[in-house]
Each structure stands twice: as structure tokens, then as C-alpha cells.
Scaffold this active site. Sequence first.
Site, PDB file in Angstrom:
ATOM      1  N   ASP A   1       6.989  -6.981  62.749  1.00 17.70           N
ATOM      2  CA  ASP A   1       8.373  -6.840  63.230  1.00 17.70           C
ATOM      3  C   ASP A   1       8.941  -8.140  63.780  1.00 17.70           C
ATOM      4  O   ASP A   1       9.767  -8.140  64.698  1.00 17.70           O
ATOM      5  CB  ASP A   1       8.459  -5.746  64.318  1.00 17.70           C
ATOM      6  CG  ASP A   1       7.978  -4.405  63.806  1.00 17.70           C
ATOM      7  OD1 ASP A   1       8.177  -4.134  62.610  1.00 17.70           O
ATOM      8  OD2 ASP A   1       7.407  -3.646  64.603  1.00 17.70           O
TER       9      ASP A   1
ATOM     10  N   LYS B   1      10.768 -10.533  59.445  1.00 16.02           N
ATOM     11  CA  LYS B   1      10.463 -10.983  58.079  1.00 16.02           C
ATOM     12  C   LYS B   1      11.573 -10.585  57.105  1.00 16.02           C
ATOM     13  O   LYS B   1      11.972 -11.377  56.250  1.00 16.02           O
ATOM     14  CB  LYS B   1       9.119 -10.384  57.612  1.00 16.02           C
ATOM     15  CG  LYS B   1       7.923 -10.863  58.430  1.00 16.02           C
ATOM     16  CD  LYS B   1       6.644 -10.184  57.988  1.00 16.02           C
ATOM     17  CE  LYS B   1       6.595  -8.715  58.296  1.00 16.02           C
ATOM     18  NZ  LYS B   1       6.575  -8.363  59.733  1.00 16.02           N
TER      19      LYS B   1
ATOM     20  N   GLY C   1       8.530  -1.889  57.882  1.00 15.92           N
ATOM     21  CA  GLY C   1       9.938  -1.563  58.041  1.00 15.92           C
ATOM     22  C   GLY C   1      10.686  -2.872  58.203  1.00 15.92           C
ATOM     23  O   GLY C   1      10.543  -3.546  59.218  1.00 15.92           O
ATOM     24  N   HIS C   2      11.410  -3.265  57.193  1.00 18.91           N
ATOM     25  CA  HIS C   2      12.094  -4.563  57.205  1.00 18.91           C
ATOM     26  C   HIS C   2      13.603  -4.332  57.235  1.00 18.91           C
ATOM     27  O   HIS C   2      14.153  -3.670  56.363  1.00 18.91           O
ATOM     28  CB  HIS C   2      11.681  -5.382  55.976  1.00 18.91           C
ATOM     29  CG  HIS C   2      10.213  -5.707  55.966  1.00 18.91           C
ATOM     30  ND1 HIS C   2       9.591  -6.373  54.942  1.00 18.91           N
ATOM     31  CD2 HIS C   2       9.245  -5.460  56.876  1.00 18.91           C
ATOM     32  CE1 HIS C   2       8.300  -6.524  55.227  1.00 18.91           C
ATOM     33  NE2 HIS C   2       8.062  -5.964  56.387  1.00 18.91           N
TER      34      HIS C   2
ATOM     35  N   GLN D   1       3.553  -6.521  57.946  1.00 19.66           N
ATOM     36  CA  GLN D   1       2.754  -6.601  59.184  1.00 19.66           C
ATOM     37  C   GLN D   1       2.665  -8.056  59.675  1.00 19.66           C
ATOM     38  O   GLN D   1       3.580  -8.818  59.447  1.00 19.66           O
ATOM     39  CB  GLN D   1       1.360  -5.973  58.977  1.00 19.66           C
ATOM     40  CG  GLN D   1       1.391  -4.452  58.778  1.00 19.66           C
ATOM     41  CD  GLN D   1       1.713  -4.011  57.371  1.00 19.66           C
ATOM     42  OE1 GLN D   1       1.101  -4.452  56.422  1.00 19.66           O
ATOM     43  NE2 GLN D   1       2.663  -3.120  57.210  1.00 19.66           N
TER      44      GLN D   1
ATOM     45  N   LYS E   1       8.906   3.068  70.666  1.00 20.70           N
ATOM     46  CA  LYS E   1       9.278   1.938  71.501  1.00 20.70           C
ATOM     47  C   LYS E   1       8.223   0.844  71.312  1.00 20.70           C
ATOM     48  O   LYS E   1       7.030   1.124  71.355  1.00 20.70           O
ATOM     49  CB  LYS E   1       9.249   2.415  72.951  1.00 20.70           C
ATOM     50  CG  LYS E   1      10.231   1.750  73.835  1.00 20.70           C
ATOM     51  CD  LYS E   1      10.289   2.498  75.147  1.00 20.70           C
ATOM     52  CE  LYS E   1      10.939   1.616  76.176  1.00 20.70           C
ATOM     53  NZ  LYS E   1      11.126   2.284  77.433  1.00 20.70           N
TER      54      LYS E   1
ATOM     55  N   SER F   1      16.473 -18.196  63.957  1.00 20.67           N
ATOM     56  CA  SER F   1      17.350 -17.043  63.771  1.00 20.67           C
ATOM     57  C   SER F   1      17.937 -16.657  65.119  1.00 20.67           C
ATOM     58  O   SER F   1      17.219 -16.555  66.115  1.00 20.67           O
ATOM     59  CB  SER F   1      16.550 -15.888  63.184  1.00 20.67           C
ATOM     60  OG  SER F   1      17.282 -14.690  63.255  1.00 20.67           O
ATOM     61  N   THR F   2      19.262 -16.425  65.147  1.00 14.71           N
ATOM     62  CA  THR F   2      19.935 -16.213  66.430  1.00 14.71           C
ATOM     63  C   THR F   2      20.698 -14.889  66.526  1.00 14.71           C
ATOM     64  O   THR F   2      21.436 -14.688  67.476  1.00 14.71           O
ATOM     65  CB  THR F   2      20.903 -17.385  66.708  1.00 14.71           C
ATOM     66  OG1 THR F   2      21.839 -17.460  65.629  1.00 14.71           O
ATOM     67  CG2 THR F   2      20.166 -18.707  66.849  1.00 14.71           C
ATOM     68  N   SER F   3      20.523 -14.029  65.537  1.00 12.46           N
ATOM     69  CA  SER F   3      21.076 -12.663  65.610  1.00 12.46           C
ATOM     70  C   SER F   3      20.510 -11.900  64.416  1.00 12.46           C
ATOM     71  O   SER F   3      19.937 -12.502  63.502  1.00 12.46           O
ATOM     72  CB  SER F   3      22.609 -12.675  65.570  1.00 12.46           C
ATOM     73  OG  SER F   3      23.090 -12.353  64.275  1.00 12.46           O
TER      74      SER F   3
HETATM   75  P1  GDP Z   1      10.148  -7.164  60.107  1.00  4.54           P
HETATM   76  O1  GDP Z   1       9.285  -5.964  60.050  1.00  4.54           O
HETATM   77  O2  GDP Z   1       9.385  -8.415  60.400  1.00  4.54           O
HETATM   78  O3  GDP Z   1      11.044  -7.311  58.908  1.00  4.54           O
HETATM   79  O4  GDP Z   1      11.116  -6.959  61.364  1.00  4.54           O
HETATM   80  P2  GDP Z   1      11.935  -5.602  61.712  1.00  4.54           P
HETATM   81  O5  GDP Z   1      13.100  -5.512  60.825  1.00  4.54           O
HETATM   82  O6  GDP Z   1      11.018  -4.442  61.801  1.00  4.54           O
HETATM   83  O7  GDP Z   1      12.349  -5.922  63.224  1.00  4.54           O
HETATM   84  C1  GDP Z   1      13.096  -7.031  63.555  1.00  4.54           C
HETATM   85  C2  GDP Z   1      14.404  -6.550  64.240  1.00  4.54           C
HETATM   86  O8  GDP Z   1      15.035  -7.657  64.845  1.00  4.54           O
HETATM   87  C3  GDP Z   1      15.413  -5.981  63.266  1.00  4.54           C
HETATM   88  O9  GDP Z   1      16.134  -4.975  63.906  1.00  4.54           O
HETATM   89  C4  GDP Z   1      16.299  -7.175  62.938  1.00  4.54           C
HETATM   90  O10 GDP Z   1      17.614  -6.792  62.561  1.00  4.54           O
HETATM   91  C5  GDP Z   1      16.312  -7.881  64.266  1.00  4.54           C
HETATM   92  N1  GDP Z   1      16.454  -9.349  64.200  1.00  4.54           N
HETATM   93  C6  GDP Z   1      15.967 -10.219  63.277  1.00  4.54           C
HETATM   94  N2  GDP Z   1      16.239 -11.498  63.640  1.00  4.54           N
HETATM   95  C7  GDP Z   1      16.909 -11.423  64.806  1.00  4.54           C
HETATM   96  C8  GDP Z   1      17.442 -12.407  65.709  1.00  4.54           C
HETATM   97  O11 GDP Z   1      17.352 -13.610  65.499  1.00  4.54           O
HETATM   98  N3  GDP Z   1      18.063 -11.943  66.838  1.00  4.54           N
HETATM   99  C9  GDP Z   1      18.177 -10.606  67.115  1.00  4.54           C
HETATM  100  N4  GDP Z   1      18.781 -10.263  68.247  1.00  4.54           N
HETATM  101  N5  GDP Z   1      17.670  -9.666  66.311  1.00  4.54           N
HETATM  102  C10 GDP Z   1      17.052 -10.071  65.166  1.00  4.54           C
HETATM  103  P1  IMO Z   2       6.242  -4.681  59.462  1.00  5.95           P
HETATM  104  O1  IMO Z   2       6.043  -5.120  58.024  1.00  5.95           O
HETATM  105  C1  IMO Z   2       4.459  -3.473  63.235  1.00  5.95           C
HETATM  106  C2  IMO Z   2       0.762  -1.145  63.027  1.00  5.95           C
HETATM  107  C3  IMO Z   2       0.815   0.304  63.479  1.00  5.95           C
HETATM  108  C4  IMO Z   2      -0.593   0.453  64.026  1.00  5.95           C
HETATM  109  C5  IMO Z   2      -1.426  -0.383  63.045  1.00  5.95           C
HETATM  110  C6  IMO Z   2      -2.102   0.424  61.961  1.00  5.95           C
HETATM  111  O2  IMO Z   2       7.500  -3.927  59.690  1.00  5.95           O
HETATM  112  O3  IMO Z   2       6.057  -5.843  60.373  1.00  5.95           O
HETATM  113  P2  IMO Z   2      -1.194   1.586  59.734  1.00  5.95           P
HETATM  114  O4  IMO Z   2      -0.193   2.699  59.550  1.00  5.95           O
HETATM  115  O5  IMO Z   2      -0.832   0.334  59.038  1.00  5.95           O
HETATM  116  O6  IMO Z   2      -2.595   2.014  59.465  1.00  5.95           O
HETATM  117  O7  IMO Z   2      -1.155   1.280  61.334  1.00  5.95           O
HETATM  118  O8  IMO Z   2      -0.532  -1.306  62.478  1.00  5.95           O
HETATM  119  N1  IMO Z   2       1.747  -1.504  61.975  1.00  5.95           N
HETATM  120  C7  IMO Z   2       2.839  -2.241  62.207  1.00  5.95           C
HETATM  121  N2  IMO Z   2       3.340  -2.744  63.351  1.00  5.95           N
HETATM  122  N3  IMO Z   2       5.066  -3.741  62.061  1.00  5.95           N
HETATM  123  C8  IMO Z   2       4.564  -3.272  60.902  1.00  5.95           C
HETATM  124  O9  IMO Z   2       5.060  -3.627  59.704  1.00  5.95           O
HETATM  125  C9  IMO Z   2       3.424  -2.434  60.946  1.00  5.95           C
HETATM  126  N4  IMO Z   2       2.691  -1.805  60.006  1.00  5.95           N
HETATM  127  C10 IMO Z   2       1.668  -1.257  60.653  1.00  5.95           C
HETATM  128  O10 IMO Z   2       1.789   0.500  64.466  1.00  5.95           O
HETATM  129  O11 IMO Z   2      -0.682  -0.160  65.290  1.00  5.95           O
HETATM  130 MG    MG Z   3       9.166  -4.059  60.847  1.00  5.73          MG
END
Ligand code: GDP
Ligand code: IMO
Ligand code: MG
Length: 430
Positions: free
Chosen positions: A13, A16, A40-41, A224, A304, A413-415
Amino acid sequence: MSNVAVVGAQWGDEGKGKVVDWLSSRADVVVRFQGGHNAGHTLVIGDRTFKLSLLPSGVVRPDKLSVIGNGVVIDPWALLREIEQVRSQGVVVTPESLMIAENAALILPVHGAIDRAREQARGAGAIGTTGRGIGPAYEDKVARRAVRVCDLADPPLLRAKVEDLLAHHNVFLTAMGADALDPDAMMVELEAIAPQVLPYAGVVWERLDGLRRAGKRILFEGAQGAMLDIDHGTYPYVTSSSTLAANAAAGSGIGPGAVGFVLGITKAYTTRVGAGPFPTEQTGDVGTLLGERGREFGTVTGRKRRCGWFDAVLVRQAIKTGGITGIALTKLDVLDGFETLKLCVAYRHKGRELHHLPYAQSAQGQVEPVYEEMEGWGESTQGARSWAQLPATAIKYIRRIEELIEAPVALLSTSPDRDDTILVRDPFVD
Ligand code: GDP
Ligand code: IMO
Ligand code: MG
């Protein structure tokens, strides 16, 4: 010109999806190589938000090829649902724009059932998986009994494999008090979706080889993060695949030389979802503030996220073990307004100072962070699109991070928005 691999440098998270979406304007192909719909991207493009789990983040750009490599575990129902979801948002997905590796292993309903039954049995010791069957599906792959995408085209073989698989797993499920699964019902479901999935299936290595020879640029999209890696992460609180850039090659059928710049996506602080050690975790006001300002709720499960200060020891380790060339520092704006910021520069464990996170499980839970304090900034960095817009103290914070992790910041990245991105060093031309 090099290809680029985008990988998470913390516990996932990191942003990416946003970075891959932004970088994909410079690429021809975006390839997922590991993980599954545990990912979840999030992509924010003006007033549109996309939440992708299995589809590569390049899918929203009409002229890019999206590839799901053999290293991914594919839940075919989740795949079809996601295709429908993005189509309803105006994205065109066809067998010309999306290819999935016919040798990728499938996640079947039995895997989710096992995942959830095991987590329940673990009780307080639960890993906090996403419950999507990721671990059990990878286990079956390694045990050589997985059903693969190509098996959908061979009903007699598919039946034999499904019967074998369910005979194996029903013993466990019934012993755990869960219902046994019926192979006939499974076959009906699989035969119903096979014609919808198979048009996307193909030989990925051959396609990528052709594209590479034609001079096309490939962007590999990791899921991940380094600390969830099956070998180098906080085992057993990890996911079941190798999340490092090295796996981009094996997970898509391209040689290691094809992966050029490795861009480690790194939050300006730290988060983690699920259980496991987290040395810089802040359970008080600081953690709450980071969580609220950063909107730290899981994209997949809505859980959370736990929040804490930037851990330079951990990111440096991710850089060394994963061969990260440079990082994209994300969510800098979330730190706006903090009077002081802390950076973890070492750990203390049993009277010794450590510059790595030990692999021993008990030690991982015992290390105490050694912090360095830095002055924060009152100004807003949110939406900054040039280096010149950043306050001097924010630049100082970034520079100190670069020193501590021994790698440069290539992108900032800033938003959440696609365009609120500062390019410092183009990974494709590096
Ligand atoms: P990923 O799994 O690495 O693709 O990341 P996620 O999408 O799960 O979580 C990143 C969250 O941060 C998302 O809600 C993005 O929209 C948000 N985000 C990404 N870059 C920035 C940033 O520079 N600033 C802020 N405030 N939010 C960001
Ligand atoms: P992205 O690509 C954050 C965590 C789960 C759990 C552990 C094992 O969005 O960054 P699993 O279902 O893979 O066997 O769970 O890994 N986990 C993640 N945490 N971002 C993810 O993907 C994750 N994918 C799995 O919360 O702790
Ligand atoms: Mg994610």
C-alpha cells in the site's frame, strides 16, 4: 532505454498503483508478475477513482497492453468481476488489450475456504490474511496439483484435477468443521466461466519476447511489498509469494536482464495491515493522525491500517535485498503540519545496536527503534508538482532519507492524483 520494475519497499500500500499509472504513459506494456487479488491498487485520475486488484494498472490507458504473468495466482471469478467493474467505468478490455498467462495457477473457492478456516483456527495468532485464498493456492502450485488457466480448455483433465484437489482438501475442511466441496458443482462453475476466460489466455513469454525485440518498453508492477516477501519479509506474517523485482523475470517468463531500473515505492511514513511486527508503530495520537490524514484504510478488506514513523532500517534492507535502484517517495503531503518528525535510524536489541531487522520471530517483536528527530514543515506540500514548491525542511527530510537508505529519490508523490507527481530522475532512461 531500460524496462522498469515497480515494487513495494515496505508492507504494501505504498502507492504502487498511482506510480504505475503515472509511469505507464511512458511504457507500452504493464505486467503483473506475482500475488493475486489480495492486492489493491488505487488510481485517481481527475474525478475518477479505480481500485484494481488483478488487472495491471496500465489497463486504464487505451493504448497499453496489460499482461498477467504466470507468477500471479488468478481467481477467474474475481478477474471477470474486475473486468466488468472497469468496463462500467468506461475502460475497454478485450483479448487484444489484456493477456493472461495460460500457465498461471488458479485460485478456486476451496482456497478461500481453507484460508479462512486456518485463520479462524489460529485465533489470536492469526496472520490477518485477506482471506482470498492466496496462500493455499500457492501451496497447491508448489505441491504440483494446481489447476492452471490452460486446464480450462481440457474438460477431462480439468475434471480429474478438480476431483484430486477436492479429495485432498476436503479431508482438512471437514476436520475443521467446514463443509466439504462437491467436485461436480465445481466443474459446472468452471465450465461456465471457461469460455469467458480462455480468450485472454496465451503464451506470455513469447509475446513479451516479441515486444522486447520490437523495442517496446515494459513496466513490471509488483504487488505487496518487501517486508511481506516470503523469504525476506517478517515471516510468518508475510504473503505467499516473492514480492521482489527479481521475481518479475520468473513470474512473467523473461530473463533477469530484462528488468532494468527497480523503483521501490516508499511511503514517507510506515503502514501495515494485518498482524506482525512493526517496530515504529504509533498506537497513540501520532498513529491516529497519520491514519486520518493518509486515509489509511485497506483497499481490499477495508481494514484500518496500522501507522508509524518512517523506518529507514527497514527500507534500506528492502533496497539491499531487492536490488532497488531508486525510490518513489509517496504521501509526503500527509506529513504537512507535523511540528517534528521521527526517523528510525537503528534498532536496539538486548543492549546491541542493529542496522537490520533480525529474521528471528521473537527478536523482530522485541527490537526498539532508535529515532532521530527532524523539524517538520507548516507549509502545504499537497499537490506540489515541482521541487521548487517544496519547503526547505521537507527537502531536508527527503535528503536525510536518501542518506539513510543509501538510494536516491527518483519520484515524489504529493497527492493521490495522477498528475501530482514530481519526476526527479526518469527510470526509463536511466
Ligand atoms: P498500492 O497498494 O501500493 O497501490 O497502494 P494503495 O492504493 O493500496 O494505497 C495507497 C493510497 O494512498 C491510495 O488511496 C492512493 O490513492 C493514495 N496515495 C498515493 N499516493 C499518494 C500521495 O502522494 N499522497 C496522498 N495523500 N495519497 C496518496
Ligand atoms: P498491495 O499490492 C498490504 C498482507 C495481508 C496479511 C498478509 C498475508 O495493495 O500493496 P495474504 O492474503 O496475502 O495471504 O495476506 O499480507 N497483504 C497486504 N498488505 N497490501 C497488500 O497488497 C497486501 N496483500 C497482502 O494483510 O497481513
Ligand atoms: Mg494496496
